[in-house]
Scaffold this motif. Structure first.
Motif, PDB file in Angstrom:
ATOM      1  N   SER A 147       0.792  -1.170   0.101  1.00 44.24           N
ATOM      2  CA  SER A 147       0.026   0.032   0.007  1.00 44.24           C
ATOM      3  C   SER A 147       0.847   1.238   0.021  1.00 44.24           C
ATOM      4  O   SER A 147       2.161   1.183   0.089  1.00 44.24           O
ATOM      5  N   GLY A 148       0.348   2.424  -0.078  1.00 48.65           N
ATOM      6  CA  GLY A 148       1.070   3.599  -0.160  1.00 48.65           C
ATOM      7  C   GLY A 148       1.449   3.954   1.263  1.00 48.65           C
ATOM      8  O   GLY A 148       2.524   4.356   1.441  1.00 48.65           O
ATOM      9  N   THR A 149       0.583   3.783   2.294  1.00 48.32           N
ATOM     10  CA  THR A 149       1.079   3.952   3.623  1.00 48.32           C
ATOM     11  C   THR A 149       2.389   3.072   3.822  1.00 48.32           C
ATOM     12  O   THR A 149       3.149   3.661   4.559  1.00 48.32           O
ATOM     13  N   LEU A 170       5.457   4.653   2.503  1.00 50.30           N
ATOM     14  CA  LEU A 170       5.767   5.765   3.398  1.00 50.30           C
ATOM     15  C   LEU A 170       6.534   5.239   4.598  1.00 50.30           C
ATOM     16  O   LEU A 170       7.310   5.692   5.037  1.00 50.30           O
ATOM     17  N   PHE A 219      -0.967  14.601   2.647  1.00 50.27           N
ATOM     18  CA  PHE A 219      -1.620  13.269   2.951  1.00 50.27           C
ATOM     19  C   PHE A 219      -0.513  12.148   2.509  1.00 50.27           C
ATOM     20  O   PHE A 219      -0.040  12.194   1.365  1.00 50.27           O
ATOM     21  N   HIS A 220      -0.157  11.430   3.424  1.00 46.78           N
ATOM     22  CA  HIS A 220       0.770  10.396   3.397  1.00 46.78           C
ATOM     23  C   HIS A 220       0.391   9.229   3.941  1.00 46.78           C
ATOM     24  O   HIS A 220       1.221   8.298   3.955  1.00 46.78           O
ATOM     25  N   GLY A 221      -0.892   8.835   4.612  1.00 47.71           N
ATOM     26  CA  GLY A 221      -1.351   7.625   4.938  1.00 47.71           C
ATOM     27  C   GLY A 221      -1.791   7.827   6.033  1.00 47.71           C
ATOM     28  O   GLY A 221      -1.676   8.717   6.913  1.00 47.71           O
ATOM     29  N   GLU A 225       4.641  15.615  -1.685  1.00 47.27           N
ATOM     30  CA  GLU A 225       3.914  15.251  -2.692  1.00 47.27           C
ATOM     31  C   GLU A 225       3.969  16.325  -3.857  1.00 47.27           C
ATOM     32  O   GLU A 225       3.680  17.386  -3.906  1.00 47.27           O
ATOM     33  N   GLU A 227      -5.134  14.695  -1.882  1.00 47.59           N
ATOM     34  CA  GLU A 227      -5.990  14.713  -1.028  1.00 47.59           C
ATOM     35  C   GLU A 227      -6.508  15.992  -0.594  1.00 47.59           C
ATOM     36  O   GLU A 227      -7.750  16.418  -0.519  1.00 47.59           O
ATOM     37  N   ASP A 253       6.310  11.558  -2.636  1.00 44.71           N
ATOM     38  CA  ASP A 253       5.428  10.904  -2.431  1.00 44.71           C
ATOM     39  C   ASP A 253       4.459  11.020  -3.581  1.00 44.71           C
ATOM     40  O   ASP A 253       3.859  11.695  -3.881  1.00 44.71           O
ATOM     41  N   VAL A 288       2.471   8.328  -4.691  1.00 40.16           N
ATOM     42  CA  VAL A 288       1.724   7.283  -4.477  1.00 40.16           C
ATOM     43  C   VAL A 288       0.207   7.588  -5.319  1.00 40.16           C
ATOM     44  O   VAL A 288      -0.071   6.808  -6.177  1.00 40.16           O
ATOM     45  N   GLN A 289       0.114   8.868  -5.361  1.00 37.05           N
ATOM     46  CA  GLN A 289      -1.269   9.200  -6.134  1.00 37.05           C
ATOM     47  C   GLN A 289      -0.702   9.737  -7.607  1.00 37.05           C
ATOM     48  O   GLN A 289      -1.551   9.601  -8.560  1.00 37.05           O
ATOM     49  N   LYS A 306      -1.031   3.419  -5.510  1.00 35.63           N
ATOM     50  CA  LYS A 306      -2.270   3.590  -6.067  1.00 35.63           C
ATOM     51  C   LYS A 306      -2.427   2.877  -7.321  1.00 35.63           C
ATOM     52  O   LYS A 306      -2.933   1.789  -7.905  1.00 35.63           O
TER      53      LYS A 306
END
Ligand SMILES: *Cc1c(COP(=O)(O)O)cnc(C)c1O
Length: 407
Positions: free
Chosen positions: A115-117, A120, A142-144, A198, A203, A231, A233-234, A260
């Motif tokens: 997962s992204g979390t 991180l 937002f990092h999780g 990010e 988010e 980050d 992730v998105q 993601k």
């Protein structure tokens, strides 16, 4: 009928069973979905929706993409999981592919998570191995939601119920170069281990980083021997029309995180460490994951990367993103500002705080969109969205906004 798996159960019956059996952290789900195809999903009552969120920037290839289905099917027929006592061809190929796409120098490496979390968390542990414990993040970040990643996430409503979080994190104003310079100037004892950013805050409402700010973060972290962790992730895996958003800025991080979009919906996350010095910070035994990098997830991710490249989805993503920007601008609607973001990670600013109501009206009309805050609608559709599909939404917008005025 209750308790069984009745194919004729209605959405409201199923939502009642949901409420009776699932932890309430997500509130009441909007719909019970039954399947998807391309950029559409269907609910259990047979209603069709154009999916302009793609599972929060996850389903890069849309739903039931034949290449992804085949890759998962083929790999599942061989083996789903081995543990990290062993490795597999898909795992090695995926790591090599990510490093090549990132243009990462020799000595760079990949750690796979789920997962992204978790990506991180790996980055936080990497930063601790610098021998320093302070981390800088920014407002809106937002990092999780795990207790480590949550310490980097800014939103009070997510953090406060779980205080105290891991110490040593400061949130600086987003894009404020003076504050960033000051934070490093004040760090005479060299306690700052890393800056987490990010490239596009997702988010927070799709806020692209100021390029000058990102370059400054790169310079300051380099001067002070701290890590720059981006980050993605998105924003990664083609979402903004380049493989990774940092490539648009000409800034190379010390590490970056992915999740993601990477597996096209199959859970997988990754931390990429850039260069031998950073890679060397984490050594055997210092981190791990039971599931991370299993051949099923890696085969799925390889299929996603292959299709993005084969079908030139990076260019397609840029074209459809620009088309959406131009068509929303052409509406010249008093409630709407110009779309923010790049590729197919777009924020539509609203001049009135009606984002949640607009998302609800859109859902009723057959469009899945998302309201990260009261004045922003987020669009993060599959990268295969066609301009015709995009047009259907834009054409519906004035009617939806009119409904809200008369409601
Ligand atoms: C979603 C997200 C995360 C958390 O990822 P999960 O897979 O939900 O754990 C971390 N960082 C960013 C930028 C995200 O958008």
């Amino acid at each position: 009928m209750t308790g069984g798996t009745s194919p004729t159960a209605t959405g409201s019956e199923l939502l009642e069973r949901y409420a009776g059996s699932l932890l309430g952290v997500f509130g009441r789900p909007q719909l019970v979905l039954s399947h998807g195809r391309g950029c559409h999903v269907w609910d259990v009552e047979g209603n069709r929706y154009l999916d302009l969120l793609s599972g929060i920037a996850v389903n890069a290839l849309g739903h039931a993409h034949p290449d992804l289905v085949a890759a998962i099917h083929n790999q599942a027929g061989k083996a789903v999981h081995y543990s990290n006592f062993f490795t597999s061809l898909p795992q090695i190929e995926l790591a090599e592919r990510l490093l090549a796409l990132a243009g990462a120098p020799d000595g760079s490496a990949v750690f796979f998570a789920n997962s992204g979390t978790e990506a991180l968390e790996a980055a936080i542990k990497l930063s601790r191995r610098t021998g320093r414990a302070r981390m800088l993040a920014v407002e809106g970040a937002f990092h999780g939601r795990s207790t480590g990643a949550l310490a980097l996430t800014h939103k009070a409503a997510y953090r406060t119920p779980f205080a105290p979080l891991i110490p040593g994190v400061d949130h600086l104003p987003w894009g404020d170069g003076v504050a960033l310079k000051q934070a490093f100037a004040d760090d005479a004892d060299h306690e700052i281990a890393a800056v987490f950013l990010e490239p596009v805050q997702g988010e927070a409402g799709v806020l692209p980083v100021d390029p000058g700010y990102l370059r400054l973060a790169r310079e300051l972290t380099r001067e002070h021997g701290a890590l720059l962790v981006l980050d993605e992730v998105q924003s990664g895996v083609g979402r903004t029309g380049s493989w990774f958003a940092f490539q648009r800025y000409g800034v190379t991080p010390d590490a970056f995180t992915l999740a993601k979009g990477l597996g096209g919906g199959v859970p997988i996350g990754a931390l990429v460490t850039v260069g031998a010095a950073v890679t060397g910070l984490l050594t055997a035994g210092q981190h791990g994951s039971t599931f991370g990098g299993n051949p099923l997830a890696c085969a799925a991710a390889l299929a996603v990367l292959r299709v993005i490249e084969r079908d030139d989805l990076l260019a397609h993503t840029r074209i459809v993103g620009e088309h959406l920007k131009a068509s929303v601008a052409a509406l010249d609607h008093p409630d709407l500002g110009p779309l923010r973001g790049e590729g197919l990670l777009l924020g539509m600013p609203l001049h009135r705080p009606i984002a949640a109501e607009l998302a609800a009206a859109a859902l009723t009309a057959g469009f899945i969109i998302n309201a990260p805050n009261a004045t922003t609608v987020r669009l993060a559709p599959p990268l295969i969205l066609t301009t015709d599909e995009a047009d259907r939404f834009v054409e519906a917008l004035p009617g939806l906004l009119q409904e809200l005025r008369t409601a």
